[in-house]
Scaffold this motif. Structure first.
Motif, short mmCIF file in Angstrom:
data_model
loop_
_atom_site.label_atom_id
_atom_site.label_comp_id
_atom_site.label_asym_id
_atom_site.label_seq_id
_atom_site.Cartn_x
_atom_site.Cartn_y
_atom_site.Cartn_z
N ASN A 200 19.73 -31.94 14.03
CA ASN A 200 19.97 -33.30 13.56
C ASN A 200 21.79 -32.54 12.26
N ASN A 202 24.12 -35.02 10.94
CA ASN A 202 24.42 -34.94 9.78
C ASN A 202 23.28 -34.83 8.66
N THR A 203 21.89 -34.75 8.89
CA THR A 203 21.02 -34.80 7.83
C THR A 203 20.73 -33.55 8.05
N LEU A 204 21.37 -32.58 8.73
CA LEU A 204 20.95 -31.51 8.54
C LEU A 204 19.37 -30.94 8.11
N THR A 205 18.60 -31.52 9.62
CA THR A 205 17.36 -31.41 9.79
C THR A 205 17.39 -31.29 10.87
N TYR A 206 15.99 -30.32 11.26
CA TYR A 206 15.27 -29.66 13.10
C TYR A 206 14.49 -31.24 12.80
N ALA A 207 14.72 -31.12 14.51
CA ALA A 207 14.26 -32.27 14.77
C ALA A 207 13.95 -31.83 16.70
#
Ligand SMILES: Cc1cc2nc3c(=O)[nH]c(=O)nc-3n(C[C@H](O)[C@H](O)[C@H](O)COP(=O)(O)O)c2cc1C
Length: 324
Positions: A200, A202-207
Motif C-alpha cells: 500500500n 499510502n500507508t507503506l504497509t504490506y497487504a
C-alpha cells in the motif's frame, strides 16, 4: 449420473467436483450444504502447523521456557481437538469422502496429527507443504526433499490415502511426483495458491494482493498435469487453480486429471457452479459419445502425438509475434 463417477486417490467419488481446502469447508454444516449442492468430495480447511506455533508464540530454534512449552502444548492440543471435531461432525453429516488437510513445513513433530485425523474418520489426508524458500544458504533440491521426508513420515503413521498438494514454483515437478509416487502418495494436486504480497503506497504497509484466483490460473495445471499424467501415470491427479466452469473441468480431465479441487468460483458465486459444471460435463460427454470419464481422461495429455511439444514450449513465436 453414474457416468460421472471417478476414482481419485483410491476414493470412489460420484463425480469429479471436489470443494478444495479453504474457509468454505471449515464447518460440518457448510460441508453438508456442499454435498447437497452436488459436490463429489470435500477437502477440509487446512490445519496450519505454522499458525499453531505463531499463536502460542513458540519458536522452533533455541531454548524454551517452561511457560512457552506449556502454551505451545496447550494451543497444539486445543487446535488439533477442534480439527478432530470438524472431521467427526463432517463425517456424521456427509456421505461423500471427507479429506483432512495439513499444512506443514517440517518432517517430524506433528505426524501424530495424521494418526489422530485417520482415527477421527478422515477418508484421506492431503498434505499442503507450501513455503517460500528464500534463504541465502538454500541448497537446491532441499524443498523437494522436504516433501519426500514429510510424506515418508506420514506414510509410517497412516493407512488412509495420502494426497500431496504442490505449490507451482518448481523448475520441474515431474521427478518429484515420480518420487512421491514411489514413496506411497496416492494422488497429487496441481496446484496450491500462494498468498501474493502487495504494497500500500499510502500507508507503506504490506497487504495481500487479490486472494481469489483467476481463470488463467488453469493453464499451468493443464501443462503439468498433461506432462505428469503421461510420465507418471500410476497415481491420480486433481487440477486446482482456475477451474471456474464446465469447460475448464473438461479440459482438466482431458489433460489427465481424475478430479478438480475448486475454491475461488465458490467464493464468488456460491454453490450454483457445482451443478452447472456437472451438467456441462454430462452434456459434453453425451454430445461426444463418451460413456464414462475413463473414456477421455488424459486423451489430450502429452502422449498425444505432438502435444508434448505444445506442453513443453515456453514461447510461441507465432502467437507472440502478432503483438507489435
Ligand atoms: C481464501 C482461500 C483460502 C485457502 N485456504 C487453503 C487452505 O487452508 N489449505 C489449502 O491447501 N489451500 C487453501 N487455499 C487454496 C485453494 O484450496 C485452491 O487450491 C486454490 O485457491 C486454487 O483454486 P481456485 O483457483 O479454484 O481458487 C485457499 C484459497 C483461498 C482463495
Amino acid at each position: 449420473m453414474k457416468k460421472l463417477e471417478t476414482t481419485f486417490a483410491g476414493l470412489n467419488l460420484k463425480n469429479p467436483f471436489i470443494v478444495s481446502s479453504c474457509n468454505l469447508t471449515n464447518s460440518a454444516e457448510k460441508n453438508r450444504r456442499w454435498e447437497e449442492a452436488g459436490a463429489g468430495a470435500i477437502v477440509l480447511k487446512s490445519l496450519f502447523e505454522e499458525e499453531i506455533e505463531a499463536e502460542s508464540g513458540w519458536v522452533q530454534e533455541g531454548t524454551h521456557t517452561e511457560e512457552q512449552d506449556y502454551l505451545f502444548a496447550y494451543y497444539r492440543a486445543h487446535r488439533l481437538d477442534e480439527y478432530l471435531q470438524l472431521i467427526k461432525e463432517s463425517k456424521k453429516q456427509c456421505t461423500i469422502p471427507i479429506i483432512a488437510s495439513v499444512n506443514c513445513f517440517r518432517p517430524t513433530g506433528w505426524t501424530d496429527f495424521a494418526t489422530q485425523m485417520e482415527q477421527a474418520g478422515a477418508d484421506a489426508l492431503e498434505l499442503n507443504v507450501m513455503s517460500v524458500c528464500a534463504d541465502l544458504d538454500y541448497t537446491y533440491g532441499a524443498y523437494e526433499q522436504l516433501h519426500l521426508d514429510i510424506l515418508r513420515e506420514v506414510k509410517k503413521a497412516v493407512t488412509i490415502p495420502v494426497i500431496v498438494k504442490l505449490g507451482r514454483h518448481f523448475t520441474n515437478c515431474i521427478p518429484l511426483i515420480h518420487q512421491l509416487y514411489a514413496n506411497g502418495a496416492s494422488a497429487v494436486v496441481l496446484f496450491n495458491r500462494m498468498a501474493a504480497p502487495d504494497i500500500n503506497i499510502n500507508t507503506l504497509t504490506y497487504a495481500n494482493a487479490d486472494a481469489l484466483g483467476h481463470p488463467s490460473d488453469l493453464h499451468e495445471s493443464l501443462r503439468w498435469i498433461g506432462l505428469a499424467s503421461n510420465r507418471v501415470p500410476k497415481l491420480s491427479y486433481a487440477a486446482s487453480g482456475g477451474v471456474v466452469n464446465g469447460e475448464s473441468m473438461v479440459k482438466a480431465i482431458l489433460a489427465g486429471a481424475s478430479a478438480v479441487e475448486v475454491c475461488s468460483v465458490l467464493y464468488r458465486r456460491g454453490d450454483a457452479p457445482i451443478q452447472e459444471m456437472l451438467d456441462f460435463l454430462g452434456d459434453w460427454m453425451a454430445h461426444n459419445g463418451y460413456e464414462s470419464l475413463n473414456d477421455f481422461r488424459g486423451a489430450m495429455n502429452a502422449k498425444k502425438q505432438g502435444s508434448a511439444a505444445a506442453f513443453e514450449r515456453s514461447q510461441f513465436f507465432k502467437q507472440f509475434g502478432r503483438f507489435e
